[in-house]
Scaffold this motif. Sequence first.
Motif, PDB file in Angstrom:
ATOM      1  N   SER A 149       0.823  -1.213   0.000  1.00 32.18           N
ATOM      2  CA  SER A 149       0.000   0.000   0.000  1.00 32.18           C
ATOM      3  C   SER A 149       0.855   1.260   0.000  1.00 32.18           C
ATOM      4  O   SER A 149       0.644   2.172  -0.812  1.00 32.18           O
ATOM      5  CB  SER A 149      -0.930  -0.001   1.214  1.00 32.18           C
ATOM      6  N   TYR A 150       1.838   1.325   0.892  1.00 32.66           N
ATOM      7  CA  TYR A 150       2.653   2.540   0.963  1.00 32.66           C
ATOM      8  C   TYR A 150       3.722   2.577  -0.116  1.00 32.66           C
ATOM      9  O   TYR A 150       4.271   3.646  -0.411  1.00 32.66           O
ATOM     10  CB  TYR A 150       3.221   2.720   2.373  1.00 32.66           C
ATOM     11  N   ARG A 158       2.636   1.960  -3.060  1.00 30.80           N
ATOM     12  CA  ARG A 158       1.794   2.698  -4.011  1.00 30.80           C
ATOM     13  C   ARG A 158       1.826   4.189  -3.693  1.00 30.80           C
ATOM     14  O   ARG A 158       1.746   5.015  -4.598  1.00 30.80           O
ATOM     15  CB  ARG A 158       0.344   2.224  -3.949  1.00 30.80           C
ATOM     16  N   PHE A 159       1.904   4.542  -2.393  1.00 26.62           N
ATOM     17  CA  PHE A 159       1.988   5.963  -2.033  1.00 26.62           C
ATOM     18  C   PHE A 159       3.193   6.599  -2.721  1.00 26.62           C
ATOM     19  O   PHE A 159       3.085   7.667  -3.336  1.00 26.62           O
ATOM     20  CB  PHE A 159       2.113   6.128  -0.519  1.00 26.62           C
ATOM     21  N   THR A 215      -2.641   9.908   0.443  1.00 26.49           N
ATOM     22  CA  THR A 215      -2.746   9.150   1.701  1.00 26.49           C
ATOM     23  C   THR A 215      -4.134   8.534   1.839  1.00 26.49           C
ATOM     24  O   THR A 215      -4.277   7.364   2.227  1.00 26.49           O
ATOM     25  CB  THR A 215      -2.457  10.069   2.904  1.00 26.49           C
ATOM     26  N   ILE A 220      -4.445   5.568  -0.400  1.00 24.97           N
ATOM     27  CA  ILE A 220      -3.806   4.384   0.188  1.00 24.97           C
ATOM     28  C   ILE A 220      -4.728   3.754   1.220  1.00 24.97           C
ATOM     29  O   ILE A 220      -4.785   2.528   1.358  1.00 24.97           O
ATOM     30  CB  ILE A 220      -2.452   4.766   0.833  1.00 24.97           C
TER      31      ILE A 220
END
Length: 542
Positions: free
Chosen positions: A82-83, A85-86, A122, A125
């Motif tokens: 997920s982060y 992807r950030f 954010t 995410i």
Amino acid sequence: MLLSILSAIVETASITAIMPFITIATNPSLTETNPYFSAVFRAFGFESASNFVIAFGIALIAFYVFRGALLLLQTYLIQRFSYGRFHIIAYNLFRSYLRMPYSEFTRKNSSKFTRTIFNEVTNLITIIVAFLNFATEISVVLILYAILLFVNWKITAVLTVFLLFQTLLMLLTLSKTIKKHGEARIRRHSALYSMLNDSLGNFKLIKLLGNYEELFSRFSKASYGYAKSNIVNYTLQAVPRLFLETLGFSILIALVVYVIYRYQDATFVIPIVSMFALALYRLLPSVQRIMQAINTVQFYIGSLRIVHADLQGETESGGGDTVEFNREIALHNVSFSYEKEKSIISGVAFKIKRGEKVGFVGESGSGKSTIVDLIAGIYKPESGEIAIDGVPLCGANIKSWRRKIGYIPQEIYLFDGTVGDNVSFGYTYDADRATAALKKAHIWQFLSKHGGLDAKVGEGGVLLSGGQKQRVGIARALYGDPEILILDEATSALDSETEAKIMDEIYGAAASMTLLIIAHRAGTLARCDRIYRVENGAVMPA
């Protein structure tokens, strides 16, 4: 996704394994009478029932250690993905913003870019994490549901009808409210950022006006609205869990009460009810997390739309072709307008020789800066063309052309850092090049006594005088060793004496360069080879 399914199987096994262990621990004789226990007992050659129970317990402990490690690994991988992807989305947004056409950039509020990269990404995410958690919990629910159907399909059917009805009811009611407040959150968050940027950008004016209460009131209204949206969201997120837990366990208790009332004995349903209670203990949080994931997506769906739109926005490729400037810049019948049916420049044609010092004068809004921006490749002509040594400027060579240009605006923006960092902004830092540029701008002698390249300038260059800021701006323009130097009313805010000194320094530093100067004062253009007047969309010799 595969790990989510595996985790769901392990989660289900961790629940169903407890009941057999408790059963055999309280009744060891089952190692002989129960076909499943006796088969395992014989297969591993246990000597006694107590040894079997001990081995079963140790195996169960090992299984729970494995379960904990697997769930921890899954949590780590979800967060890493997920982060990750950030990082990728924020980076691509940053690229998209910097490669945005200048005409598009000027139509947008710069605070929106900051808000999107740090807040909306954010939130996006959060949507991704919610989706991955949704996948995991759906797997858990489906496997547990299958087991409950196998144990007793009638009780499962009753629970399903009640829970499904209540879940749909809450989704239809709560989700609409959460989505509405999610849209309100975006509007109020945008207002907060704009308010903050506008206020801090006009700090001196605010000090002079002293209108604090008006600004406090506007900020308070936006801030309270944003806080209220989040309060409602997080409160409503807790409703499904509390409601479903209350409903689920109430149904089980009601079932036991009914059996006692009807048969005066609940012994025969206690094992089944215990199994359902244990399953519900794990099932209800999963259902709650599924609903929470759906509501989270509803609340933050606006962030997804914002990020997607900005990633799909128009960008400039810059191209990889080179363009050489050895003879002249030629404008052929160039026209340009910011808005349709409102032409700023119309049918302009003239040439600038390499090494010439050319001035542009005219009333405010006449199009002086627009002409120079067109020459610099900041804007693209709507019709006509600009050619460099006979080669038309286009998307394939515009990057090469812009690199030949040094630009000194009227307002020099210096960020809160060192002189060296400000001078080399946009380039790889080189102390020798920075020092050489500052010497050409005639500010090194002052800086060498006040920290040199490491001297702090303050946000907006607040620690420097107007003339010093302008000289740092000149050094920044000279750092890239440009062939063309543009002054866009660069000295209009200075007093005549300081302007005269800085213009002497600029003419000296740009002796071998092509110099394009936009100015109001005739003295600024005194040493120009040619001066053009811009008026009513036309360019003519002054």
